[in-house]
Scaffold this active site. Structure first.
Site, PDB file in Angstrom:
ATOM      1  N   HIS A 122      -4.958 -17.519  -4.825  1.00  0.00           N
ATOM      2  CA  HIS A 122      -5.938 -16.467  -4.143  1.00  0.00           C
ATOM      3  C   HIS A 122      -7.191 -17.324  -3.834  1.00  0.00           C
ATOM      4  CE1 HIS A 122      -7.389 -16.365  -8.154  1.00  0.00           C
ATOM      5  NE2 HIS A 122      -8.664 -15.800  -7.647  1.00  0.00           N
ATOM      6  N   ASP A 123      -7.360 -18.309  -4.376  1.00  0.00           N
ATOM      7  CA  ASP A 123      -8.670 -19.169  -4.028  1.00  0.00           C
ATOM      8  C   ASP A 123      -8.323 -20.398  -2.974  1.00  0.00           C
ATOM      9  OD1 ASP A 123     -10.006 -18.977  -7.541  1.00  0.00           O
ATOM     10  OD2 ASP A 123     -10.523 -17.895  -5.705  1.00  0.00           O
ATOM     11  N   ASP A 126      -5.528 -10.508 -15.220  1.00  0.00           N
ATOM     12  CA  ASP A 126      -6.636 -11.551 -14.936  1.00  0.00           C
ATOM     13  C   ASP A 126      -7.824 -11.055 -15.676  1.00  0.00           C
ATOM     14  OD1 ASP A 126      -7.149 -13.212 -11.963  1.00  0.00           O
ATOM     15  OD2 ASP A 126      -8.311 -13.329 -13.807  1.00  0.00           O
ATOM     16  N   ASN A 167      -0.232   4.428  -0.147  1.00  0.00           N
ATOM     17  CA  ASN A 167      -1.151   5.772   0.379  1.00  0.00           C
ATOM     18  C   ASN A 167      -1.622   5.692   1.668  1.00  0.00           C
ATOM     19  OD1 ASN A 167      -3.180   4.273  -0.660  1.00  0.00           O
ATOM     20  ND2 ASN A 167      -4.098   5.829  -1.511  1.00  0.00           N
ATOM     21  N   ASP A 197       0.950  -1.110  -0.020  1.00  0.00           N
ATOM     22  CA  ASP A 197      -0.043   0.097   0.104  1.00  0.00           C
ATOM     23  C   ASP A 197       0.853   1.305  -0.076  1.00  0.00           C
ATOM     24  OD1 ASP A 197      -1.943   1.713   2.651  1.00  0.00           O
ATOM     25  OD2 ASP A 197      -1.784   1.908   0.400  1.00  0.00           O
ATOM     26  N   ASP A 204      -2.142  -1.317  -3.866  1.00  0.00           N
ATOM     27  CA  ASP A 204      -2.052  -0.352  -5.088  1.00  0.00           C
ATOM     28  C   ASP A 204      -1.146  -0.482  -5.982  1.00  0.00           C
ATOM     29  OD1 ASP A 204      -1.824   2.196  -2.738  1.00  0.00           O
ATOM     30  OD2 ASP A 204      -0.260   1.454  -4.002  1.00  0.00           O
ATOM     31  N   ASP A 234     -10.322 -16.270 -16.153  1.00  0.00           N
ATOM     32  CA  ASP A 234     -11.009 -16.521 -15.085  1.00  0.00           C
ATOM     33  C   ASP A 234     -12.366 -17.397 -15.142  1.00  0.00           C
ATOM     34  OD1 ASP A 234     -11.768 -15.778 -12.137  1.00  0.00           O
ATOM     35  OD2 ASP A 234     -13.695 -15.459 -12.998  1.00  0.00           O
ATOM     36  N   GLU A 287      -8.415 -20.645 -16.465  1.00  0.00           N
ATOM     37  CA  GLU A 287      -8.596 -21.412 -14.928  1.00  0.00           C
ATOM     38  C   GLU A 287      -9.861 -22.453 -15.521  1.00  0.00           C
ATOM     39  OE1 GLU A 287     -11.173 -19.444 -12.371  1.00  0.00           O
ATOM     40  OE2 GLU A 287     -10.450 -20.451 -10.646  1.00  0.00           O
ATOM     41  N   ASP A 302      -4.042   3.886   2.759  1.00  0.00           N
ATOM     42  CA  ASP A 302      -5.539   3.725   3.182  1.00  0.00           C
ATOM     43  C   ASP A 302      -5.751   2.154   3.323  1.00  0.00           C
ATOM     44  OD1 ASP A 302      -6.582   3.193  -0.437  1.00  0.00           O
ATOM     45  OD2 ASP A 302      -4.846   2.307   0.635  1.00  0.00           O
TER      46      ASP A 302
END
Ligand code: TEU
Ligand code: CA
Length: 577
Positions: A345-346, A109, A34, A32, A40, A211, A270, A36
């Site tokens: 990520h899954d 992706d 910034n 990150d 990013d 995907d 995928e 938040d």
């Protein structure tokens, strides 16, 4: 003894994308810039030299398009815009240029099975039954009665139809109700998708991770289907049914003809629901569809049947693991090409599921899994943090989870008065959020990921599992990862060599050779926490000093070619001529 003469595969077999080492980067959790609390593009830009230092040559970037983030960017509301939390198109262009300057390709992706319900196509489509965009989605007029049962992966009630009052009709969403499925029967829709694909190719991206691409074609006459039908005809798996749409290969051939064939790009599909005997229909070069795919067969090995991602407390059996990855190697023996991964990520973190994330064994077993992925005959895909041996955070509280899937299923279990304690135990291993915690840069409070409050908790083990600490430790997982990547890049036998499995039934050791011409190596992996006396498979003869070893030493008894393997020891030997 002279270095073994590096053999080369026939030129015709060599393709740049077969020689990729793919690093999947989850932008929301990488860095990150910034404060938040959300990763990013500028954060990634600040880490380009780190990415280059890994030696990887391709990035799979999870979705960065405009999205309301019902499913962390997999619900796209504008294919031509960058999610404001991630930055701007200028940031994206700078990232693409920065990666290319470092010899790293960028695969983005792409999600074309569905959009967000906030995409303007859907906003229009739901306005009226004669709207020009009406047929961009699947609608079931209420006067026809209840639509036929279809399963949704992210709906607590499991129903993939959502009633929409404005036009007194139901729309299909096999994921969340904020992710309506696109209707690929619409020629106009398909042309709009192809135009968008060409936009990204003209920008210079090197390919797509596609995907859930096997779900795009639907049985558009929507026959009634019962759970019994799914059990009898579709292996009890809605994913398998969804990947059997009648026009799927027609659409993929058209996609290739309209876009892929004009660019030097690669597609990693995928392909949930695709079995070994169906894989070549997607990636055989004669099919002119896709380049590579990734399957899910390995991801079920630690699961119990039934339930939602229920985990076998015994873990997985190594002979079954060897069988899956050996059989998938054979699928692409002559044609097509595969990928290989152990987490993304899954999925939960590969170290937790397939290795051993205890303090005692995490380093050796992380290096062992890295050795496995980088010595198999397929394009390896690593998830960011695997190079450090990052592990599951094992959240106890459902409020620490962020994923639409796990929250939906928690609600479903709660309403059905199912065993929530067991559910939460299973989620500590199999929930998708386990891999989505912030990248662990250093030992500071938020692991150096953000100066703000991270969107999801950082794994407390970041105080001793982090990039900063491992840069200074030559025996770290990170240094081993770099050395193993260099070995794969310098020894094409690890990419193209013929794979032969030995001792299939051995419960602790996974041993295989990779051979090409007169060159060959033997990979010996002790997947257990036990010290194992292992006789190298006869009649193989090896040079005694291994070319790769995840431990400082080796106990090799040349008189009988026997090794005493330490827990999670990984070795690669040069085969003696
Ligand atoms: O995952 C789709 C997918 O293949 C899984 O949902 C699978 O169908 C299911 O777990 C049963 O095996 C892709 C993305 O990787 C995932 O992150 C998204 O949530 C999903 O599509 C929707 O875009
Ligand atoms: Ca940010």
């Amino acid at each position: 003894m002279a270095e073994a003469q590096q053999q080369l595969p026939p030129v015709a077999d060599r393709k740049w994308w077969k020689e990729l080492i793919v690093y999947q980067l989850y932008p929301r959790s990488f860095k990150d810039s910034n404060g938040d609390g959300i990763g990013d593009l500028k954060g990634i830009l600040s880490k380009l030299d780190y990415l280059q230092s890994l030696g990887i040559n391709a990035i799979w970037l999870n979705p960065i398009y405009a999205s309301p983030n019902d499913d962390n960017g997999y619900d796209i509301s504008d294919y031509y815009g960058i999610m404001p939390e991630f930055g701007t198109m200028d940031d994206f262009d700078a990232l693409l240029q920065g990666l290319h300057e470092r010899g790293i390709k960028l695969l983005i992706d792409l999600v074309v099975n569905h959009t967000s319900d906030e995409h303007h196509w859907f906003v229009e489509s739901r306005k009226s039954r004669n709207n020009p965009y009406r047929d961009f989605y699947h609608w079931w007029p209420a006067e026809k009665g209840q639509p036929p049962q279809r399963f949704s992966f992210f709906d607590p009630h499991g129903s993939a139809w959502e009633y929409d009052e404005t036009t007194d009709a139901y729309y299909l969403h096999i994921f969340s109700k904020k992710m309506p499925d696109l209707n690929w029967e619409s020629d106009k829709l398909r042309q709009q998708i192809y135009e968008m694909m060409r936009f990204w190719f003209k920008k210079g991206v090197d390919g797509f991770r596609l995907d859930a691409i096997t779900y795009i074609a639907k049985d558009h006459d929507f026959p009634q289907l019962s759970e019994k039908d799914i059990r009898k005809k579709y292996h009890g798996d809605w994913s398998y049914f969804y990947s059997k749409g009648p026009r799927l290969h027609e659409f993929l051939k058209e996609m290739h003809r309209e876009t892929f064939c004009y660019y030097d790009i690669v597609t990693i599909a995928e392909t949930p629901g695709v079995l070994k005997n169906e894989a070549l229909q997607f990636v055989h070069s004669d099919c002119k569809e896709l380049h590579m795919l990734y399957h899910f067969e390995g991801m079920g090995l630690d699961r119990l049947p039934g339930g939602f991602k229920s985990v076998n407390p015994e873990g997985y059996q190594l002979p079954a693991f060897k069988k899956v990855y050996t059989e998938w190697d054979h699928v692409f023996e002559r044609e097509g090409w595969g990928t290989i991964y152990l987490g993304n990520h899954d999925q939960g973190r590969m170290l937790t599921r397939w290795g051993n994330d205890s303090k005692k064994h995490r380093s050796a077993s992380a290096k062992l899994l890295i050795t496995f992925l980088l010595s198999m005959r397929a394009t390896p895909i690593f998830f960011n943090g695997d190079e450090l041996g990052m592990a599951n955070p094992r959240f106890d509280d459902i409020n620490d989870y962020r994923d639409v899937e796990v929250k939906a299923m928690y609600d479903y279990y709660r309403k059905k008065k199912k065993d929530l304690k067991q559910f939460m135990n299973d989620m500590k291993v199999s929930a998708r959020d386990n891999s989505r915690t912030p990248f662990q840069w250093d030992a500071s409070p938020n692991a150096g990921f953000t100066s703000g409050t991270p969107w999801i908790k950082v794994n407390p083990d970041h105080t001793y599992v982090n990039q900063h600490a491992q840069e200074k430790d030559v025996h770290s997982v990170l240094h081993y990862f770099r050395n193993m990547v260099a070995l794969r890049k310098n020894r094409l036998v690890l990419v193209y060599g013929h794979y032969t499995l030995y001792d299939q039934e051995h419960n602790e050791v996974y041993a295989y050779t990779r051979t090409m011409g007169r060159e060959g190596v033997l990979v010996v992996l002790n997947f257990s926490g036990k010290k194992i006396k292992y006789s190298l498979p006869a009649p193989l003869m090896v040079k005694e000093t291994p070319i790769m070893n995840n431990e400082a030493g080796i106990q090799f008894h040349s008189e009988n070619s026997e090794c005493t393997l330490l827990p999670y020891q990984a070795l690669i030997f040069e085969l003696a001529p």
